[in-house]
Design a protein around this motif. Structure first.
Motif, PDB file in Angstrom:
ATOM      1  N   ILE A 147       0.144   5.822   6.341  1.00  8.29           N
ATOM      2  CA  ILE A 147       1.564   6.148   6.186  1.00  8.29           C
ATOM      3  C   ILE A 147       2.274   5.065   5.373  1.00  8.29           C
ATOM      4  CG2 ILE A 147       3.739   6.508   7.419  1.00  8.29           C
ATOM      5  CD1 ILE A 147       2.044   7.640   9.748  1.00  8.29           C
ATOM      6  N   VAL A 148       2.032   3.806   5.739  1.00  6.50           N
ATOM      7  CA  VAL A 148       2.662   2.697   5.029  1.00  6.50           C
ATOM      8  C   VAL A 148       2.209   2.670   3.571  1.00  6.50           C
ATOM      9  CG1 VAL A 148       2.880   0.182   4.887  1.00  6.50           C
ATOM     10  CG2 VAL A 148       2.950   1.318   7.116  1.00  6.50           C
ATOM     11  N   LEU A 149       0.909   2.865   3.345  1.00  6.74           N
ATOM     12  CA  LEU A 149       0.374   2.824   1.984  1.00  6.74           C
ATOM     13  C   LEU A 149       0.912   3.961   1.124  1.00  6.74           C
ATOM     14  CD1 LEU A 149      -3.348   1.774   2.545  1.00  6.74           C
ATOM     15  CD2 LEU A 149      -1.654   0.558   1.175  1.00  6.74           C
ATOM     16  N   PHE A 150       1.202   5.094   1.720  1.00  8.48           N
ATOM     17  CA  PHE A 150       1.774   6.200   0.960  1.00  8.48           C
ATOM     18  C   PHE A 150       3.058   5.770   0.260  1.00  8.48           C
ATOM     19  CE2 PHE A 150       4.794   9.764   0.820  1.00  8.48           C
ATOM     20  CZ  PHE A 150       4.112  10.647   0.004  1.00  8.48           C
ATOM     21  N   PHE A 151       3.918   5.090   0.997  1.00 11.62           N
ATOM     22  CA  PHE A 151       5.189   4.640   0.425  1.00 11.62           C
ATOM     23  C   PHE A 151       4.998   3.421  -0.475  1.00 11.62           C
ATOM     24  CE2 PHE A 151       6.454   6.954   4.270  1.00 11.62           C
ATOM     25  CZ  PHE A 151       7.395   7.834   3.732  1.00 11.62           C
ATOM     26  N   LEU A 152       4.080   2.523  -0.092  1.00  6.99           N
ATOM     27  CA  LEU A 152       3.836   1.339  -0.918  1.00  6.99           C
ATOM     28  C   LEU A 152       3.256   1.719  -2.280  1.00  6.99           C
ATOM     29  CD1 LEU A 152       2.365  -1.273   1.610  1.00  6.99           C
ATOM     30  CD2 LEU A 152       4.613  -1.306   0.507  1.00  6.99           C
ATOM     31  N   GLU A 153       2.388   2.708  -2.308  1.00  7.50           N
ATOM     32  CA  GLU A 153       1.768   3.088  -3.576  1.00  7.50           C
ATOM     33  C   GLU A 153       2.743   3.834  -4.481  1.00  7.50           C
ATOM     34  OE1 GLU A 153      -1.881   4.990  -2.443  1.00  7.50           O
ATOM     35  OE2 GLU A 153      -2.820   3.084  -1.865  1.00  7.50           O
ATOM     36  N   ILE A 154       3.695   4.550  -3.889  1.00 14.69           N
ATOM     37  CA  ILE A 154       4.774   5.126  -4.694  1.00 14.69           C
ATOM     38  C   ILE A 154       5.601   4.011  -5.318  1.00 14.69           C
ATOM     39  CG2 ILE A 154       6.928   6.448  -4.613  1.00 14.69           C
ATOM     40  CD1 ILE A 154       5.651   8.199  -2.469  1.00 14.69           C
ATOM     41  N   ALA A 155       5.923   2.996  -4.505  1.00 13.54           N
ATOM     42  CA  ALA A 155       6.693   1.859  -5.009  1.00 13.54           C
ATOM     43  C   ALA A 155       5.920   1.115  -6.087  1.00 13.54           C
ATOM     44  CB  ALA A 155       7.040   0.910  -3.859  1.00 13.54           C
ATOM     45  N   ALA A 156       4.603   0.959  -5.896  1.00 14.37           N
ATOM     46  CA  ALA A 156       3.779   0.268  -6.886  1.00 14.37           C
ATOM     47  C   ALA A 156       3.763   1.034  -8.199  1.00 14.37           C
ATOM     48  CB  ALA A 156       2.361   0.089  -6.354  1.00 14.37           C
ATOM     49  N   PHE A 157       3.745   2.354  -8.137  1.00 11.66           N
ATOM     50  CA  PHE A 157       3.779   3.178  -9.350  1.00 11.66           C
ATOM     51  C   PHE A 157       5.062   2.919 -10.144  1.00 11.66           C
ATOM     52  CE2 PHE A 157       4.990   7.172 -11.491  1.00 11.66           C
ATOM     53  CZ  PHE A 157       3.895   7.337 -12.325  1.00 11.66           C
ATOM     54  N   VAL A 158       6.180   2.851  -9.425  1.00 10.87           N
ATOM     55  CA  VAL A 158       7.467   2.568 -10.076  1.00 10.87           C
ATOM     56  C   VAL A 158       7.465   1.164 -10.671  1.00 10.87           C
ATOM     57  CG1 VAL A 158       9.949   2.295  -9.702  1.00 10.87           C
ATOM     58  CG2 VAL A 158       8.717   4.170  -8.575  1.00 10.87           C
ATOM     59  N   VAL A 159       6.909   0.218  -9.947  1.00 12.83           N
ATOM     60  CA  VAL A 159       6.847  -1.166 -10.417  1.00 12.83           C
ATOM     61  C   VAL A 159       6.007  -1.263 -11.687  1.00 12.83           C
ATOM     62  CG1 VAL A 159       5.908  -3.458  -9.871  1.00 12.83           C
ATOM     63  CG2 VAL A 159       7.317  -2.251  -8.192  1.00 12.83           C
ATOM     64  N   VAL A 160       4.893  -0.526 -11.754  1.00 13.40           N
ATOM     65  CA  VAL A 160       4.038  -0.550 -12.946  1.00 13.40           C
ATOM     66  C   VAL A 160       4.796  -0.005 -14.162  1.00 13.40           C
ATOM     67  CG1 VAL A 160       1.967   0.444 -14.003  1.00 13.40           C
ATOM     68  CG2 VAL A 160       1.864  -0.485 -11.683  1.00 13.40           C
ATOM     69  N   ILE A 161       5.593   1.016 -13.959  1.00 13.51           N
ATOM     70  CA  ILE A 161       6.400   1.551 -15.064  1.00 13.51           C
ATOM     71  C   ILE A 161       7.388   0.491 -15.565  1.00 13.51           C
ATOM     72  CG2 ILE A 161       8.165   3.249 -15.686  1.00 13.51           C
ATOM     73  CD1 ILE A 161       6.805   5.194 -13.760  1.00 13.51           C
ATOM     74  N   ILE A 162       8.016  -0.218 -14.633  1.00 13.52           N
ATOM     75  CA  ILE A 162       8.936  -1.304 -15.016  1.00 13.52           C
ATOM     76  C   ILE A 162       8.172  -2.389 -15.769  1.00 13.52           C
ATOM     77  CG2 ILE A 162      10.478  -3.100 -14.136  1.00 13.52           C
ATOM     78  CD1 ILE A 162      11.066  -1.217 -11.758  1.00 13.52           C
ATOM     79  N   ALA A 163       6.972  -2.723 -15.262  1.00  9.50           N
ATOM     80  CA  ALA A 163       6.156  -3.753 -15.909  1.00  9.50           C
ATOM     81  C   ALA A 163       5.730  -3.319 -17.309  1.00  9.50           C
ATOM     82  CB  ALA A 163       4.922  -4.055 -15.057  1.00  9.50           C
ATOM     83  N   TRP A 164       5.493  -2.018 -17.489  1.00  9.33           N
ATOM     84  CA  TRP A 164       5.121  -1.478 -18.808  1.00  9.33           C
ATOM     85  C   TRP A 164       6.202  -1.803 -19.833  1.00  9.33           C
ATOM     86  CZ3 TRP A 164       7.052   2.726 -21.845  1.00  9.33           C
ATOM     87  CH2 TRP A 164       6.193   3.183 -22.850  1.00  9.33           C
ATOM     88  N   PHE A 165       7.454  -1.572 -19.465  1.00  7.94           N
ATOM     89  CA  PHE A 165       8.556  -1.904 -20.369  1.00  7.94           C
ATOM     90  C   PHE A 165       8.653  -3.414 -20.589  1.00  7.94           C
ATOM     91  CE2 PHE A 165      10.038   2.323 -19.043  1.00  7.94           C
ATOM     92  CZ  PHE A 165      10.419   2.857 -20.269  1.00  7.94           C
ATOM     93  N   ALA A 166       8.458  -4.183 -19.522  1.00  7.74           N
ATOM     94  CA  ALA A 166       8.550  -5.647 -19.633  1.00  7.74           C
ATOM     95  C   ALA A 166       7.486  -6.193 -20.582  1.00  7.74           C
ATOM     96  CB  ALA A 166       8.403  -6.283 -18.250  1.00  7.74           C
ATOM     97  N   ILE A 167       6.269  -5.672 -20.492  1.00  8.46           N
ATOM     98  CA  ILE A 167       5.190  -6.141 -21.374  1.00  8.46           C
ATOM     99  C   ILE A 167       5.471  -5.758 -22.825  1.00  8.46           C
ATOM    100  CG2 ILE A 167       2.728  -5.907 -21.909  1.00  8.46           C
ATOM    101  CD1 ILE A 167       2.282  -5.447 -18.882  1.00  8.46           C
ATOM    102  N   LEU A 168       5.967  -4.541 -23.029  1.00  9.06           N
ATOM    103  CA  LEU A 168       6.265  -4.110 -24.393  1.00  9.06           C
ATOM    104  C   LEU A 168       7.323  -4.987 -25.045  1.00  9.06           C
ATOM    105  CD1 LEU A 168       6.286  -0.195 -24.119  1.00  9.06           C
ATOM    106  CD2 LEU A 168       4.460  -1.690 -24.950  1.00  9.06           C
TER     107      LEU A 168
END
Length: 210
Positions: A147-168
């Motif tokens: 249950i906890v990982l379900f929400f954490l992995e959604i948050a991680a997906f959003v964080v990766v998108i933010i990181a994608w812009f930061a790296i670019l």
């Protein structure tokens, strides 16, 4: 007090250097060949081994051998070493692909070298280290983590998108975002080690840190 070190150890070396912006931009497309490779391995659902005394089917979950080790622990109190090595190396490989997709390393995932990823857990002495009956219920006991990982992995997906812009824009993965994604991966691998790979009876902690 310092928290006890959990048997399943996971870490990713932070890339303290400019990352490749071109491969970052096209990461989903660049990763297609290695995704095909890992899918052919992870799609494996069964392995068998036989000798003069026994034949055991080792059904897997996403390529990880689960039912076979469970039965061997339950009835013979042993964990065949080659099954253990398969599970560990498969986890290492699939995690290398995952951190590549998560932009945490711009080196193409290797099928053999560990690269920036470190994942390890000790080979269990089943008779002394593991309760032979616990594998029957570990998957159930781990439900709070699912249950906890379900929400954490959604948050991680959003964080990766933010990181994608930061790296670019900057060429670097923000350290705080990197630590969060690494922590989610660490949490996930601890649960897999406990509930599916069955290498420890120690319940996974609810924390990101080692």
């Amino acid at each position: 007090m310092r928290p006890t070190t959990y048997p399943v150890q996971f870490s990713v070396e932070y890339p303290d250097r400019p990352l490749n912006r071109l491969t970052t931009f096209f990461r989903l497309f660049v990763a297609i060949p290695i995704l095909i490779v890992v899918s052919t391995v992870a799609a494996q659902t069964a392995q068998s081994t036989s000798d003069a005394k026994t034949t055991v089917i080792a059904f897997g979950a996403g390529g990880v051998l689960f039912l076979g080790p469970l039965l061997m622990i339950l009835f013979r109190q042993k964990y065949p070493r080659w099954w253990f090595d398969w599970n560990l190396e498969l986890q290492r490989f699939s995690n290398r692909v995952s951190i590549y997709l998560a932009l945490m390393d711009d080196r193409y995932p290797s099928t053999t070298d560990q690269q920036s990823l470190s994942l390890d857990y000790p080979y269990p002495d089943v008779a002394n280290d593991l309760n032979r009956w616990l594998p029957l219920v570990k998957w159930f006991l781990a439900i709070p983590h699912y249950i906890v990982l379900f929400f954490l992995e959604i948050a991680a997906f959003v964080v990766v998108i933010i990181a994608w812009f930061a790296i670019l824009f900057t060429g670097h993965y923000p350290r705080s975002l990197f630590n969060f994604v690494e922590g989610v991966f660490r949490w996930h691998n601890r649960v897999v080690g406990y509930a599916l790979v069955l290498v420890t009876d120690e319940y996974p902690p609810f924390r990101f840190n080692p």
